[in-house]
Structures are given as C-alpha cells and as structure tokens.
Design a protein around this motif. Sequence first.
Motif, PDB file in Angstrom:
ATOM      1  N   ASP A  61      11.056  32.471  95.135  1.00 54.72           N
ATOM      2  CA  ASP A  61      11.892  31.437  94.519  1.00 54.72           C
ATOM      3  C   ASP A  61      10.983  30.466  93.771  1.00 54.72           C
ATOM      4  O   ASP A  61       9.752  30.571  93.834  1.00 54.72           O
ATOM      5  N   LYS A  62      11.590  29.507  93.099  1.00 56.48           N
ATOM      6  CA  LYS A  62      10.824  28.488  92.390  1.00 56.48           C
ATOM      7  C   LYS A  62      11.019  27.142  93.081  1.00 56.48           C
ATOM      8  O   LYS A  62      11.997  26.951  93.810  1.00 56.48           O
ATOM      9  N   ALA A  63      10.085  26.234  92.850  1.00 59.55           N
ATOM     10  CA  ALA A  63      10.161  24.933  93.521  1.00 59.55           C
ATOM     11  C   ALA A  63       9.685  23.824  92.606  1.00 59.55           C
ATOM     12  O   ALA A  63       8.856  24.044  91.715  1.00 59.55           O
ATOM     13  N   TYR A  64      10.219  22.622  92.850  1.00 55.19           N
ATOM     14  CA  TYR A  64       9.776  21.433  92.133  1.00 55.19           C
ATOM     15  C   TYR A  64       9.143  20.480  93.136  1.00 55.19           C
ATOM     16  O   TYR A  64       9.702  20.214  94.206  1.00 55.19           O
ATOM     17  N   ASP A  65       7.974  19.964  92.797  1.00 54.60           N
ATOM     18  CA  ASP A  65       7.239  19.065  93.685  1.00 54.60           C
ATOM     19  C   ASP A  65       6.950  17.778  92.933  1.00 54.60           C
ATOM     20  O   ASP A  65       6.296  17.798  91.883  1.00 54.60           O
ATOM     21  N   THR A  70       9.345  18.352  98.113  1.00 57.63           N
ATOM     22  CA  THR A  70       9.476  19.643  97.439  1.00 57.63           C
ATOM     23  C   THR A  70      10.902  20.146  97.606  1.00 57.63           C
ATOM     24  O   THR A  70      11.456  20.098  98.706  1.00 57.63           O
ATOM     25  N   VAL A  71      11.489  20.596  96.494  1.00 60.10           N
ATOM     26  CA  VAL A  71      12.813  21.196  96.559  1.00 60.10           C
ATOM     27  C   VAL A  71      12.711  22.626  96.049  1.00 60.10           C
ATOM     28  O   VAL A  71      12.121  22.881  94.999  1.00 60.10           O
ATOM     29  N   VAL A  72      13.234  23.567  96.828  1.00 59.83           N
ATOM     30  CA  VAL A  72      13.187  24.976  96.477  1.00 59.83           C
ATOM     31  C   VAL A  72      14.479  25.359  95.757  1.00 59.83           C
ATOM     32  O   VAL A  72      15.578  25.024  96.200  1.00 59.83           O
TER      33      VAL A  72
END
Length: 286
Positions: A61-65, A70-72
């Motif tokens: 999956d992709k994530a934003y930090d 961090t949100v997946v």
Amino acid sequence: MRAIWKGAVAFGLVNVPVKVYSATEDHDISLHQVHNKDGGRIRYQRRCEVCGEIIEYKNIDKAYDDGERTVVLSAEDFASLPVEKSREIEVVEFVPSDQIDPIMLDRSYYLEPDSKSTKAYVLLRRTLEETDRTAIVQFSLRQKSRLAALRVRGDVLMLQTLLWDDEVREATFPSLDEKVRVSAKEKEMSAALVESFSSDFDPENFTDEYQEQLRVLIEAKLEKGEALDTDETFGETDEDDGGGKVLDLMEALRRSVEKNREKKGSAGAKAGTPSPGTKTNAKKGA
C-alpha cells in the motif's frame, strides 16, 4: 493497440463515448544492470524494514507521513475518490490552438469512438478543425487528475495531457540581463545560415542514432566478445573542423554557411538535381 481507459468526452449535454490508447511507445533497447566483476544480475527487492520479509507488489500500500503521523492508503481508498470513479473527459473551454505553450505538453493518447454511431465523434472533430480551436479538458487517469488538450490529428481525436501551471519552471538567468550589441552584418549572416539549413520537416528523415549504434555494439560483442575493437566497429571519429581553434562569431557563421552550402550542393549533385539551397542562392545572385 490495447485500450487503457474507457469513458466519454462531455461538452454541454453532448456525450462522445471513446476508448483511450497510448499514442507513443518507447523503442529503446531494454538493458538490465549486472555486477561488473562477475556479470551477476543486480536485482531490486521490496523488503519490509519491520519484519524483514520480501513483499510482493500486490501486498504493498502507499502511505503519507507528515513527520509525526503516518496514514496508510490502500487501493480501495484511492478508488473511493469521486474523481477516480468518474469516466468523463469534461470539456471546460475551447481555446485558440496557438495559445497552448508546447512546454506544457506531456503524454499523448488517441481516442477511438466507442459507440455504434460515430456521428458525435465526427461532429466534434470537424468542429475543432473548422474553428481552429483546441478543447481544454479535465479527467482522471491512473490515480491522477489530468489537464489535457483535446485536438485533431488526421481523422482522429487525440488527447495531450498538460503539465499544471506550477509544474513549469520559470527561467531566470542573470547572464541574460547583460546588454549585447548584435551588428547588422551578424544578423544578416545568421539569417543566411538559417536559410542554408531551411527545409520542410519530415520525421521519417530522422533516426535514433544512439539506439542504432547500440544495436551494432551488442551484435559485435555477441560475435567477438571482449576482443571487440570499437574503432574497427565504428571507424575513427571525425576531428572537429575548427581544429580546436576559437573562432569569432562572424567567422564561425561564415564557415558554417559555406560548409552547409557545399554539403547541400554535393547532395543535390549525387541525386542528379540541384539542391533547394542552390536554387535559392541562384535567385538571390541574379
């Protein structure tokens, strides 16, 4: 060709069902990396830094930090975006074709009618041709919102995605602030050089020399291995006509014009007809 997307061009209440195809392809020779010591293949692995396991792409999956949290985001999360669900290429405006700066052009796609009736497709194509307009459209493709120019190429509608305004850098070079004096003679000689190179553009006259030479190199190495002599394969590189000397601008222009006129004259003689450049020069001298 295989369609990569299906949807409809929408302008006003008119819908034109279409299939989208990539209009270009990469012809570069495919190469992979190896260890220069033993020729072993270099491979990249997607290894999780938590469990140490090698992860298959389908399980990634992709994530934003933001530095603290961090949100997946899963594939389902991306698919849930309203713009991603849309199958509409929305026309937002029709603009004069010459207003689109070529620097903004990105990828090109062909549009094929996806309906038993092609009337709406043909109507849109003819309208763009006769008004000399380009449609600016917005749509979503491969998890990205796109801005694009919808125009005509031959009998086909095509999309050319555009870079967003903030993706195009401004060029500010202090060296261009310097005042430069260009003489009338220099401009005249420069125009003569342009004239000596003048022609009608035909893309079939050009080839990717790097890829051609790379193919020759690969074939030669397959045949001769490490005993290959590249000078023998490609011949010696021509020396610079300038002989390493620094020429002033006028002299460089003069030599360039003469050299190109000789080249065109030679080409015309080989073909049995005078070159376009020779005709032009003869008229000027009359």
